[in-house]
Design an enzyme around this catalytic site. Structure first.
Site, PDB file in Angstrom:
ATOM      1  N   SER A  18       0.831  -1.190   0.000  1.00  0.00           N
ATOM      2  CA  SER A  18       0.000   0.000   0.000  1.00  0.00           C
ATOM      3  C   SER A  18       0.878   1.258   0.000  1.00  0.00           C
ATOM      4  CB  SER A  18      -0.935  -0.072   1.208  1.00  0.00           C
ATOM      5  OG  SER A  18      -2.023   0.759   1.024  1.00  0.00           O
ATOM      6  N   ASP A  28     -10.136  -2.887  -5.258  1.00  0.00           N
ATOM      7  CA  ASP A  28      -9.491  -2.085  -4.216  1.00  0.00           C
ATOM      8  C   ASP A  28      -9.940  -0.623  -4.296  1.00  0.00           C
ATOM      9  OD1 ASP A  28      -7.728  -0.744  -2.556  1.00  0.00           O
ATOM     10  OD2 ASP A  28      -5.991  -1.932  -3.173  1.00  0.00           O
ATOM     11  N   HIS A  65      -8.444  -4.374  -1.425  1.00  0.00           N
ATOM     12  CA  HIS A  65      -7.172  -3.942  -0.848  1.00  0.00           C
ATOM     13  C   HIS A  65      -6.524  -5.015   0.029  1.00  0.00           C
ATOM     14  CE1 HIS A  65      -4.349  -0.720  -0.070  1.00  0.00           C
ATOM     15  NE2 HIS A  65      -4.427  -0.922   1.226  1.00  0.00           N
TER      16      HIS A  65
END
Ligand SMILES: *[C@@H]1O[C@H](CO)[C@@H](O)[C@H](O)[C@H]1NC(C)=O
Ligand SMILES: *[C@@H]1O[C@H](CO)[C@@H](O)[C@H](O)[C@H]1NC(C)=O
Ligand SMILES: *[C@@H]1O[C@H](CO)[C@@H](O)[C@H](O)[C@H]1NC(C)=O
Length: 780
Positions: free
Chosen positions: A614, A699, A734
């Site tokens: 991320s 995501d 995600h």
């Protein structure tokens, strides 16, 4: 009440991973690598990688035009045929490239699974006459939420240390309140994630929130526990939190706007149509995200609206759900606070504990103030320049602080005066709970009900699986409720953990936590290492245990966490020194850490793999552009690599709120600065290490197109033949897959990639890695 961010799924992963253990046998020198067998793209024999079409897209900002050849890969509908075709071609290529690691992946998966006690149960917590806990069942991927009746409420004699044995399987008296496995089957969901699981105060109704796509939009369901009957229509598009009022009939939830921002709090009454639900709060400022919660005392409900730097809290009596919400402290730019409530002595005045951060008190200060006038404040725990208050809780008799100093955490408890009147002066030093290891992680808070005196501590380190310890403060009694089992012959004494410090170019000393196997590690530069980093949002990457990691350690690898700036590992200023126009410190710290580890012979550039997810994937992208020579391979999970283009587009979720995180590149100063590190913008014709890049089609935090565009651009520019793989999870978001075994498989594939890149496809782990261990060995 956490704000969403481009955060790694660390906590979750750790929680799932923790179960382990192990043992011993004939060492097959794990570290012995097949020298020279490094992988090379052109020699894979899997054909050429996919080539994304170039369709130049001009973007003009601040008088400058950037050309993005792969902009077309962004498709908000997630249904464009050409885009899906490209992602599928990349998936196929990645699968082909990893084909020869299938056996290794199976082996790694077997090792990881072999360390987990598959049938396990969490430590019960008490709530209104019941013990609540969750089971995992052999062969099942998801949790089973359970409860059983508890005896009388807490007492000062230590009776609240009495505690049911729920380890013996589904014993008499156990009631399953939600079986996630069965639920998922019933609705036929491929992806499945549960957020809130909340029982009404009278213990009769259950509300839970589930996501069946991966887009983090949760549908709330409510059922009557006695009959299983649905008592509400499904409530779609929520943030996943649910809070019950004390009337056992009203619940609050938060809905998301079209950009996925939780922005509006709704009130629902059981038995009435969802269409009649009432909006009780709406946040117009697009930088602010809304969350809800209930005080530990069960007396108040909260709404928190917060941006990166600023927050505001509203409260309502939990007995009065249709009452009027009141603001605790009006919002003020760059003032961030949270609150806890104490009803005060019988007939006395109730008060708030306010944990407040502002420019003058960056490490936070705890204050108290009467509920009748929260601006009339007295300092409870004063601000300290070298100690950050990570969190402070209040119970009937105690104030519990979780503190952080010099990258080490501790729990401190303070006793309130009898009856719990509002303190009129700062508390003293309190009682500190710490542990002896050089590097560890610890957190704690009062468990159960508001009157409880039991402080529940969670302790673990890179060598020690999590122990959950209940400490009855009044009587001093202590009991280890659970030590997460690690099967397969694990013994913590086989491993060592240490902390070393690197020096960044500006002279800042950067801590690094390391763990390795004592009998395999030699500090002569021959060891392979996986170095992890994050460095954003002020999140701390504390040195925790992870049983999956043992598969690397048992092959002679070192695992490290670089506690770089931009994270909160050394308090608020550590964060502020690695954001906005100082973001490059994050990357410089990581490079300095890698250089130190090479210089000090912990590893070598040929042996060094790096990983981030991320916002930590942005870190990986940035350091690969800066120092590709320093690393052998990299894993970038759902990486936020197209940060400049994304932050210039307010139609993308998170952009507006994150002007306070990265800056607003519409301003020339930020534009230039972000352009200097944005990974996609800085891909160069140069040699890059082997790279595994992952994405999730659904995501909402990092659009799948960021990693896709990055990979497409890298393919067109890089001058080496090292391997570059893009793996897009087409049915997840995600946090990728959610089943515990699916997660292990995913991790096994990632570790197989770095092992292959290091020429260690055939390295057998030193015994003790689980797969081969017999039940007898595990029991020993
Ligand atoms: C809701 O449940 C709680 C706990 O059992 C009880 O004290 C309260 O009176 C109930 N409220 C109503 C309105 O039934
Ligand atoms: C922080 O800890 C390190 C050892 O890990 C020590 O050398 C250093 O002096 C400590 N710094 C402070 C300010 O306590
Ligand atoms: C690193 O190890 C090599 C031997 O492999 C040795 O010559 C060198 O002095 C070591 N360097 C340090 C800093 O310990």
């Amino acid at each position: 009440m956490a704000r969403p961010s481009r955060a790694a799924a660390l906590a979750l992963a750790v929680a799932l991973a923790c179960l382990v253990a192990a043992a011993a046998a004939a060492p097959a020198r794990a570290a012995a690598s097949r020298a020279g067998a490094r992988l090379s793209g052109s020699k894979l024999g899997i054909g050429e990688p996919p080539v994304a079409r170039r369709k130049p897209h001009r973007m003009k900002t601040n008088g400058e035009t950037r050309v993005d050849d792969y902009y077309w890969l962004r498709d908000d509908s997630r249904g464009d045929a050409e885009v899906l075709e490209y992602l599928e071609a990349e998936n196929k290529y990645a699968a082909a490239a990893m084909e020869d690691t299938k056996e290794l992946q199976e082996r790694l998966f077997g090792e990881m699974k072999g360390r987990i006690k598959e049938s396990d149960v969490s430590v019960p917590s008490k709530y209104n006459g019941y013990w609540y806990y969750a089971r995992t069942v052999e062969g099942s991927q998801y949790e089973v939420h359970c409860r059983r009746a508890a005896g009388p409420a807490a007492s000062a004699t230590g009776a609240d240390m009495e505690y049911p044995d729920v380890t013996k399987g589904a014993a008499e008296g156990e009631e399953v309140i939600l079986d996630e496995n069965r639920r998922r089957e019933e609705i036929g969901a491929k992806f499945f994630a549960v957020d809130a699981v909340e029982v009404s105060p009278d213990q009769k109704l259950l509300a839970w929130a589930e996501d069946t796509v991966g887009g983090e939009k949760y549908t709330v369901h409510v059922k009557e526990l006695a009959t299983g009957r649905a008592v509400s229509e499904p409530i779609p598009e929520t943030s996943g939190s649910v809070v019950w009022a004390n009337d056992n009939a009203t619940l609050f939830y938060v809905v998301k706007d079209k950009l996925d921002r939780p922005y509006k709090v709704m009130r629902h009454k059981i038995g009435t149509p969802v269409a009649d639900d009432v909006a009780v709060f709406e946040e117009p400022d697009e930088a602010f995200y809304v969350a809800i919660g209930k005080d530990f005392s069960e007396k108040l409900l909260y709404i928190q609206s917060g941006s990166s730097l600023t927050s505001e809290i509203l409260y309502l009596g939990a007995d009065d759900p249709s009452g009027e919400w009141k603001v605790v402290l009006p919002r003020s730019k760059n003032v961030d606070y949270s609150v806890a409530y104490h009803p005060g002595p019988e007939g006395g005045e109730p008060w708030f504990m306010i944990l407040l951060r502002d420019e003058r008190r960056p490490n936070s200060e705890a204050l108290v103030a009467p509920v009748s006038d929260p601006s009339r404040q007295t300092v409870l725990l004063p601000h300290r320049a070298d100690v950050q208050l990570d969190g402070v809780g209040v119970s009937s008799k105690y104030v519990i602080a979780n503190e952080r100093a010099n990258a080490t955490v501790r729990v401190v408890y303070h006793e309130l005066a009898p009856g719990g009147p509002m303190p009129t002066a700062p508390l003293g030093a309190g009682t500190v709970i710490g542990f002896d290891e050089a590097v560890y992680d610890l957190s704690g808070g009062i468990t159960g009900e508001f009157e409880s005196e039991v402080l529940r501590l969670y302790y673990n380190s890179m060598t020690t699986p999590t122990s959950i310890i209940d400490h009855h403060i009044g009587s001093g009694r202590r009991a280890v409720r659970k030590t997460i089992s690690v099967l397969g012959g694990f013994s913590k004494d086989d491993y060592a953990s240490e902390r070393v410090w690197a020096t960044s170019p500006d002279g800042t000393r950067v801590p690094i936590s390391l763990v390795y196997r004592k009998d395999l590690f030699k500090q002569d530069g021959t060891a392979k290492m996986l170095l992890y980093g994050y460095g954003s949002y002020g999140s701390s990457m504390d040195p925790t245990f992870d049983s999956k990691r043992l598969s690397l350690l048992d092959r002679g690898w070192v695992y490290g966490i670089a506690h770089i700036r931009g994270g909160g590992d050394l308090g608020r200023l550590w964060y502020e020194d690695g954001k906005f126009l100082k973001k490059r410190h994050t990357f410089e710290d990581f490079v300095a850490a890698a250089e130190l580890l090479v210089q000090a012979n912990y590893t070598s550039p040929e042996g060094l793999a790096i990983e981030g997810r991320s916002a930590g994937g942005m870190l990986i992208g940035a350091v690969l552009n800066m120092r590709p020579d320093l690393f052998n391979s990299a894993i970038a999970g759902v990486p936020f690599v197209d940060c400049l283009t994304t932050m210039l587009d307010p139609s993308i979720p998170l952009t507006i709120t994150e002007y306070e995180e990265w800056g607003n590149p519409e301003l020339p100063e930020y534009y230039e600065y972000m352009k200097s590190y944005s990974p996609v913008d800085n891909v160069k014709p140069q040699r890059y290490p082997h790279m595994l890049v992952t994405a999730g089609l659904h995501d909402p935090r990092v659009g799948y197109w960021e990693p896709a565009k990055w990979v497409a651009k890298l393919r067109s520019l890089k001058t080496d033949d090292s391997v570059l793989l893009l793996k897009t999870e087409l049915g997840a978001g995600h946090f990728s897959v959610t089943g515990r075994f699916d997660r292990l498989k995913e991790r096994a594939a990632e570790l197989a990639f770095i092992l292959k890149a290091a020429g260690q496809m055939d390295a057998a782990p030193l015994a003790g890695s689980g797969a081969a261990a017999s039940p007898a060995a595990a029991a020993a």
